[in-house]
Motif scaffolding. Structure first.
Motif, PDB file in Angstrom:
ATOM      1  N   LEU A 126       1.039  -1.325   0.062  1.00 30.31           N
ATOM      2  CA  LEU A 126       0.019   0.002   0.142  1.00 30.31           C
ATOM      3  C   LEU A 126       0.909   1.145  -0.200  1.00 30.31           C
ATOM      4  O   LEU A 126       1.887   1.142   0.492  1.00 30.31           O
ATOM      5  CB  LEU A 126      -1.024  -0.034   1.256  1.00 30.31           C
ATOM      6  N   ASP A 127       0.323   2.208  -0.589  1.00 27.82           N
ATOM      7  CA  ASP A 127       1.063   3.445  -0.612  1.00 27.82           C
ATOM      8  C   ASP A 127       0.816   4.325   0.589  1.00 27.82           C
ATOM      9  O   ASP A 127       0.206   3.888   1.481  1.00 27.82           O
ATOM     10  CB  ASP A 127       0.828   4.350  -1.818  1.00 27.82           C
ATOM     11  N   ALA A 141      -1.091   6.682   1.023  1.00 26.70           N
ATOM     12  CA  ALA A 141      -2.411   6.918   1.110  1.00 26.70           C
ATOM     13  C   ALA A 141      -3.309   5.758   1.470  1.00 26.70           C
ATOM     14  O   ALA A 141      -4.528   5.797   1.569  1.00 26.70           O
ATOM     15  CB  ALA A 141      -2.983   7.527  -0.075  1.00 26.70           C
ATOM     16  N   GLY A 142      -2.761   4.572   1.381  1.00 28.31           N
ATOM     17  CA  GLY A 142      -3.385   3.312   1.948  1.00 28.31           C
ATOM     18  C   GLY A 142      -3.872   2.612   0.791  1.00 28.31           C
ATOM     19  O   GLY A 142      -5.030   2.110   0.855  1.00 28.31           O
ATOM     20  N   ASN A 143      -3.503   3.035  -0.482  1.00 29.50           N
ATOM     21  CA  ASN A 143      -3.947   2.421  -1.785  1.00 29.50           C
ATOM     22  C   ASN A 143      -2.815   1.778  -2.587  1.00 29.50           C
ATOM     23  O   ASN A 143      -1.501   1.968  -2.358  1.00 29.50           O
ATOM     24  CB  ASN A 143      -4.380   3.352  -2.679  1.00 29.50           C
ATOM     25  N   SER A 198      -2.305  -0.647  -6.507  1.00 32.88           N
ATOM     26  CA  SER A 198      -2.989  -1.096  -7.611  1.00 32.88           C
ATOM     27  C   SER A 198      -2.142  -1.834  -8.496  1.00 32.88           C
ATOM     28  O   SER A 198      -1.080  -1.794  -8.565  1.00 32.88           O
ATOM     29  CB  SER A 198      -3.370   0.074  -8.921  1.00 32.88           C
ATOM     30  N   THR A 251      -7.809  -2.816  -7.889  1.00 32.93           N
ATOM     31  CA  THR A 251      -7.146  -1.666  -6.946  1.00 32.93           C
ATOM     32  C   THR A 251      -7.470  -2.008  -5.458  1.00 32.93           C
ATOM     33  O   THR A 251      -8.392  -3.147  -5.444  1.00 32.93           O
ATOM     34  CB  THR A 251      -8.129  -0.337  -7.358  1.00 32.93           C
ATOM     35  N   ASP A 300      -7.148  -1.203  -0.789  1.00 31.62           N
ATOM     36  CA  ASP A 300      -6.923  -0.429   0.114  1.00 31.62           C
ATOM     37  C   ASP A 300      -6.710  -1.034   1.257  1.00 31.62           C
ATOM     38  O   ASP A 300      -6.506  -2.266   1.361  1.00 31.62           O
ATOM     39  CB  ASP A 300      -8.098   0.610   0.281  1.00 31.62           C
ATOM     40  N   CYS A 301      -6.956  -0.370   2.317  1.00 30.15           N
ATOM     41  CA  CYS A 301      -6.344  -0.917   3.661  1.00 30.15           C
ATOM     42  C   CYS A 301      -7.342  -2.008   4.418  1.00 30.15           C
ATOM     43  O   CYS A 301      -6.990  -2.986   4.939  1.00 30.15           O
ATOM     44  CB  CYS A 301      -6.612   0.110   4.841  1.00 30.15           C
ATOM     45  N   ASP A 327      -8.163  -4.504   2.363  1.00 30.69           N
ATOM     46  CA  ASP A 327      -7.805  -5.706   1.496  1.00 30.69           C
ATOM     47  C   ASP A 327      -6.366  -6.174   2.091  1.00 30.69           C
ATOM     48  O   ASP A 327      -5.868  -7.020   1.544  1.00 30.69           O
ATOM     49  CB  ASP A 327      -7.567  -5.166   0.015  1.00 30.69           C
TER      50      ASP A 327
END
Length: 215
Positions: free
Chosen positions: A154-155, A157-159, A161, A186, A188-189, A191
Motif C-alpha cells: 500500500l502507498d 495514502a493506503g492504496n 493497484s 485496486t 486499500d487498507c 484488503d
C-alpha cells in the motif's frame, strides 16, 4: 456416331452402287483417339469392295465443376488444411472420372473468416473447369491463461493497484491474444492480506480463458 457417307471419299461402280455400310459406326469415351473403321460398298449386282479409314474420336466437353462451402477449424498450432474433395459438390464429366485440386489448401490465423478457394476439375482427356467455394476459417481454441501470485505494498495514502501484466505468467494462444485484464485491480487498507484476483485472457477470435492468482 458416324454414317458411311462420312468416310466415303468418292467410291464408284461401273453399273451403280446399291449400298454403303461403315463398321463400327458408334463410339464412346473408351474410343477416344484413333479407330480403324471398314467401309463396305456393294453394287446393284451384289459385288462388294471394302476400304478402311481412321476415325479420330475427341472429347472436347469440359467437366461440370460443382463446389460447396465449408467451415474449417484451426488446430492448436493455428493451422488448418483442406483437400479438394472437401469443397467438391459433385463435379461430373461426360467421360467419367475427374481429378480435383484446390487452391489455396492451407490456412493459418491470418485467414480467419471467409476465404475464396478455387476448385479445378480436370477430366481424363485434359478438359478443365473451375468453380469457387467459401472456406470459413474459425478458431474455437481458448487461450491458455497462466497466472502468478504477487505481493504489493500500500502507498502512503493506503492504496495500491496492479496491472494484468503483473499477474500474467506467460499466457499463450494458438493465434494472437487480443487483451488481458485483471479484476480486481485496486486495493486499500481493507484488503490487507491475501486477495484472489481473476486474470481474463481473450484472443482475436473472441475465445476467453481465466485463471486466478493471490495478491
Amino acid at each position: 456416331a458416324i454414317s458411311a457417307t462420312d468416310v466415303n471419299n468418292g467410291s464408284s461402280d461401273n453399273c451403280g452402287i446399291a449400298s454403303m455400310v461403315v463398321s463400327p459406326n458408334a463410339f464412346n469415351c473408351t474410343n477416344v483417339g484413333t479407330n480403324t473403321v471398314t467401309l463396305t460398298v456393294t453394287d446393284v449386282n451384289g459385288n462388294s469392295s471394302t476400304c478402311t479409314a481412321t476415325v479420330t474420336v475427341e472429347d472436347n466437353v469440359n467437366p461440370t465443376a460443382s463446389c460447396q462451402d465449408i467451415t474449417v477449424l484451426l488446430d492448436a498450432a493455428g493451422n488448418a488444411s483442406i483437400v479438394a474433395a472437401d469443397i467438391d459438390g459433385g463435379s461430373t464429366d461426360n467421360c467419367g472420372s475427374v481429378t480435383l485440386s484446390a487452391n489455396p489448401g492451407t490456412f493459418d490465423c491470418s485467414d480467419l473468416g471467409v476465404n475464396t478457394v478455387t476448385l479445378t476439375v480436370t477430366d481424363a482427356n485434359g478438359n478443365v473447369s473451375t468453380c469457387t467455394a467459401d472456406v470459413t476459417i474459425e478458431d474455437n481454441i481458448a487461450p491458455n491463461a497462466l497466472c502468478q501470485n504477487i505481493t504489493v505494498q500500500l502507498d502512503v495514502a493506503g492504496n495500491a493497484s496492479i496491472t494484468a501484466g503483473q499477474i500474467n505468467n506467460g499466457s499463450t494462444d494458438n493465434c494472437t491474444i487480443q487483451s488481458i485484464t485483471v479484476n480486481p485491480s485496486t486495493f486499500d487498507c481493507g484488503d490487507v492480506g491475501a486477495n484472489t484476483v481473476t486474470l481474463t485472457v481473450t484472443d482475436v477470435a473472441g475465445n476467453v480463458s481465466t485463471c486466478t492468482a493471490t495478491v
